[in-house]
Design a protein around this motif. Structure first.
Motif, short mmCIF file in Angstrom:
data_model
loop_
_atom_site.label_atom_id
_atom_site.label_comp_id
_atom_site.label_asym_id
_atom_site.label_seq_id
_atom_site.Cartn_x
_atom_site.Cartn_y
_atom_site.Cartn_z
N LYS A 70 3.73 11.96 -1.88
CA LYS A 70 3.44 13.02 -0.93
C LYS A 70 3.84 12.74 0.50
O LYS A 70 3.66 13.42 1.40
CB LYS A 70 1.79 13.21 -1.18
N ALA A 71 4.10 11.45 0.91
CA ALA A 71 4.44 11.04 2.16
C ALA A 71 5.55 10.07 2.10
O ALA A 71 5.49 8.81 2.38
CB ALA A 71 3.28 10.69 3.02
N PHE A 72 6.84 10.59 1.55
CA PHE A 72 7.89 9.60 1.43
C PHE A 72 8.44 8.81 2.70
O PHE A 72 8.53 7.71 2.45
CB PHE A 72 9.08 10.36 0.97
N GLU A 73 8.19 9.43 3.90
CA GLU A 73 8.78 9.14 5.25
C GLU A 73 7.88 7.78 5.44
O GLU A 73 8.23 6.90 6.12
CB GLU A 73 8.47 9.98 6.26
N VAL A 74 6.24 7.90 5.21
CA VAL A 74 5.54 6.82 5.30
C VAL A 74 6.07 5.69 4.43
O VAL A 74 6.00 4.37 4.85
CB VAL A 74 4.11 7.02 4.74
N PHE A 75 6.30 5.58 3.13
CA PHE A 75 6.75 4.59 2.30
C PHE A 75 8.31 4.12 2.80
O PHE A 75 8.55 2.78 2.86
CB PHE A 75 7.32 5.14 1.04
N ILE A 112 1.06 -1.17 0.05
CA ILE A 112 -0.19 -0.08 -0.18
C ILE A 112 1.03 1.34 -0.15
O ILE A 112 0.56 2.31 -0.59
CB ILE A 112 -0.91 -0.13 1.32
N ALA A 113 1.85 1.25 0.61
CA ALA A 113 2.79 2.35 0.93
C ALA A 113 3.55 2.69 -0.46
O ALA A 113 4.02 3.93 -0.80
CB ALA A 113 3.94 2.27 1.94
N THR A 114 3.64 1.76 -1.24
CA THR A 114 4.29 1.88 -2.68
C THR A 114 3.46 2.58 -3.63
O THR A 114 3.90 2.89 -4.74
CB THR A 114 4.93 0.63 -3.29
N ILE A 115 2.15 2.73 -3.29
CA ILE A 115 1.42 3.47 -4.43
C ILE A 115 2.01 4.98 -4.54
O ILE A 115 2.27 5.67 -3.72
CB ILE A 115 -0.02 3.88 -3.65
#
Length: 725
Positions: free
Chosen positions: A307-312, A298-301
């Motif tokens: 927009k939220a590289f830290e999440v990825f 999901i984080a690779t979308i």
């Protein structure tokens, strides 16, 4: 003199022969490894070959012995050979200039897909992707055919299920087995110091898209595998109660019955989902691995990543949970099928960990008016790298966990004591760094850790007559390193270098200051006129501008601490030979540890008692053996080379980057305001039988250039893309 030339040519001939032998040996072993994957789902392998292999290895290595022999050892053997191959290639890279020029551009690099979910794809990539899909379809169809052949009404009835339910479970299992094929290849593209990828002319940066493809296919198969098993468990564990509910339908409401039916459906599924067997498949392990994989997926979308590289970034650390519980799910014996790529990844990851423990000296920084900065580090003479290499940087004062890759713009030959990277202040991390350095308060020291450099094992720019470099914004940074390499070749070897046409598209005129970064940091001046360099700069958001005589650039100098060590090769000047030793010796130690664990821990329980040794515990001990063997060998290699690096570090203390004379390429650049480059016209007008077209910038720019090169209107254009996002 003639004797020396003869000895040199003889040595080159021997090296070439050794490289040819290695290439053929690697090809034979790899084809055999692929053949094993083709045969794996067949009855021939499952009922004959596997039993024979286990009979010969089980007494020493238990059930995982056969898989270690067939799936793991061939790839580690190729990796060890690759290290030797690259070492020989690096030693002889400066002696075959003429051979480089004769190198032809392969037709297999022609582009066939420009847009779509796969991005820009060449004929070679499409061919190998098609073969891989065929392998997956072949494996699934054979697994399914052989599995369904064993399922009959009678065999299903013995287990208290219907024929279609048993086939549903069989199909779910086969999807998981096919997903494991993707997992076996998944970690190859993310091994930064890979000795396998250079054998086929690839780098980890160029292979990231293959990692994405494999990840998407694997997670699709694993998700379908999990969903089908949940449906199977739910359906088969509620049948005995359905008739009871149906007989009471005349007494109770339909809604109440439906709720109860769903409750039984849920309870039946949960009973199987929470099962963790002492021997065999662990359902809980598979579910935890699947959840971890889904979160990463999901984080690779693209929108989330942008927009939220830290999440990825932080979510991807779940790969540790994913692999750990995957092994608990299937057992270490079966996990050996995907072990080789992950084994190489662990070796690489531990070496990166050791390198990141050191603080490196940041000598100076240059702040450009376009929110861009250049960091200059001290490096050892023995550290060499190729153009377009990257380095990962961590600044603890901004974030202790975040590591970001940046293109190296310096040339290890022109600047033997300095390594430079260029950072564009676009993301949160880079903006904080720019603000920190641009504040009026003086900063005399900045703690920095690095990993790398990583880049192509070799480059071959001399095969082209002309190089056209198309960039957007800070995308020109990889081209700086290429231009400096050509400058070095023209100066040191007096050889004819390709004509270079640099086409830059900038938002505003402040970005013109980036052109001055093309000049090397070395105090020794180099005459750029030795090269045929043409720069076309396009300022797209300004109609007109009067160029100033000098664009303001802020220089900052730092005082490195005595404990800071210059950036050096973690394994010394012969790093590839040391890596070969680490891979081979660690695997031997691992086999010894596995043999000891099997003989003295597992066998006494399984064969000399009425108990069964826990499969999960056995898997944990096997994983521990891998970690111990890699840690031992890599640590010894690093400590051995640390002595050499420390001696070299003392020789280059108190280094300062000398300022160059005020030369400015801006004054020699043709600047166009208020327009975008007409790439089709410019590329069609380029002369030369072999024209290399390099592009680095936004996705649309890459697609446009790729479309022009693949249109067939100009047969001399050869496309290559650089991406460091």
């Amino acid at each position: 003199m003639n004797v020396q030339v003869e000895k040199k040519s003889l040595s080159e001939e021997k090296s070439g022969t050794v490289q040819s032998v290695i290439r053929w040996l690697v090809l034979v072993v790899f084809v055999g490894w692929i053949f094993v994957w083709i045969m794996t789902p067949t009855n021939t392998y499952q009922q004959k070959w596997k039993h024979r292999l286990r009979a010969k290895t089980e007494s020493i290595f238990d059930t995982q012995g056969a898989n270690l022999l067939v799936y793991t050892s061939p790839i580690l053997f190729i990796a060890a050979l690759g290290c030797v191959y690259i070492h020989i290639a690096k030693k002889g890279k400066d002696s075959d200039m003429e051979k480089r020029k004769k190198h032809q551009v392969s037709i297999w690099k022609r582009l066939v897909l420009l847009r779509g979910p796969l991005g820009i794809v060449s004929a070679t990539e499409l061919a190998f992707l098609s073969m891989f899909i065929v392998l997956l379809l072949w494996s699934f169809s054979i697994y399914l055919h052989n599995g369904f052949a064993k399922i009959t009404h009678k065999s299903a009835a013995k287990q208290g299920v219907k024929l279609w339910e048993k086939r549903l479970a069989s199909a779910a299992l086969k999807l998981g087995l096919v997903g494991n094929i993707c997992l076996a290849f998944l970690f190859f593209p993310v091994v930064r110091s890979s000795s396998v990828l250079p054998l086929i002319g690839l780098t980890p940066e160029s292979c990231i898209k293959y990692h994405i493809w494999l990840g998407n296919i694997a997670m699709t198969l694993f998700t379908a595998h999990g969903i089908l098993f949940i449906i199977y468990w739910a359906v088969t564990h509620q049948l005995s109660k359905v008739h009871l509910h149906i007989s009471f339908l005349q007494y109770i409401s339909f809604r109440w019955c439906l709720l109860k039916y769903m409750n039984v459906f849920y309870v039946g599924a949960m009973k199987q989902m929470l099962e963790w067997k002492r021997k065999g498949i662990s359902n809980v392990g598979g579910e935890v691995a699947l959840v971890a994989g889904l979160l990463m997926w999901i984080a690779t979308i693209p929108r989330i990543r942008r927009k939220a590289f830290e999440v990825f970034f932080y979510t991807h650390y779940l790969y540790i949970l994913f692999i750990l519980f995957f092994i608990f799910h299937v057992g270490f014996s079966y996990a050996c099928t995907m072990l080789p790529a992950f084994y190489l990844f662990l070796v690489d990851r531990y070496l990166r960990f050791l390198q990141s423990r050191y603080q490196v000296p940041l000598i100076s920084a240059r702040l450009l008016p376009c929110q861009t900065l250049q960091l200059n580090f001290s490096k050892s003479h023995g550290l060499t790298y190729s153009p377009t290499s990257i380095m990962f940087i961590n600044i603890p004062s901004i974030s202790k966990l975040q590591w970001h890759p940046f293109t190296i713009t310096s040339n290890s030959n022109l600047e033997p004591e300095v390594l430079s990277v260029v950072i564009k202040g676009e993301g949160t991390w880079s903006q904080k760094l720019y603000q920190m350095l641009s504040t009026p308060s003086a900063i005399d020291h900045l703690s920095v850790s690095v990993e790398g450099p990583y880049g192509p094992a070799s480059t071959n720019y001399l095969r082209y007559d002309t190089l056209v470099m198309v960039s957007g914004g800070s995308g020109m940074t990889p081209f700086i390193s290429i231009i400096r390499e050509l400058l070095y070749l023209s100066t040191a070897f007096r050889c004819r270098t390709p004509k270079v046409i640099l086409i830059c598209a900038f938002k505003n005129s402040s970005y013109l200051s980036m052109l001055d970064l093309i000049l090397p940091n070395s105090g020794t001046p180099f005459d750029i006129s030795n090269m045929q360099l043409q720069i076309e700069a396009y300022i797209t958001r300004e109609e007109e501008h009067v160029l100033e005589t000098q664009i303001h650039v802020k220089d900052i100098r730092f005082k490195p601490k005595a404990t800071d060590a210059p950036i050096s090769a973690i394994l010394g000047p012969n790093s590839w030979l040391w890596l070969c030793a680490i891979i081979s010796s660690s695997f031997i130690i691992f086999l010894v540890l596995i043999g000891i664990i099997t003989r003295y821990i597992i066998f006494p329980v399984d064969y000399n008692s009425n108990k069964t040794f826990s499969q999960s515990l056995g898997s944990f001990l096997s994983m521990l053996a891998i970690c111990v063997s890699i840690t031992m060998t890599a640590s010894v290699a690093v400590l051995w080379n640390k002595k050499h690096n420390d001696v070299e570090a003392k020789q280059i203390q108190n280094l300062e980057v000398e300022s160059l004379p005020h030369q400015s390429l801006v004054q020699a650049t043709k600047v166009h305001f208020g327009v975008r480059p007409d790439l089709r016209r410019m590329l069609m007008e380029v002369e030369g039988t072999r024209v290399g077209v390099f592009v680095s910038g936004p996705k649309k720019m890459k697609q446009e250039v790729a479309g022009i090169c693949s249109s067939g209107l100009a047969e001399n254009l050869h496309f290559e893309s650089y991406s460091f996002s």
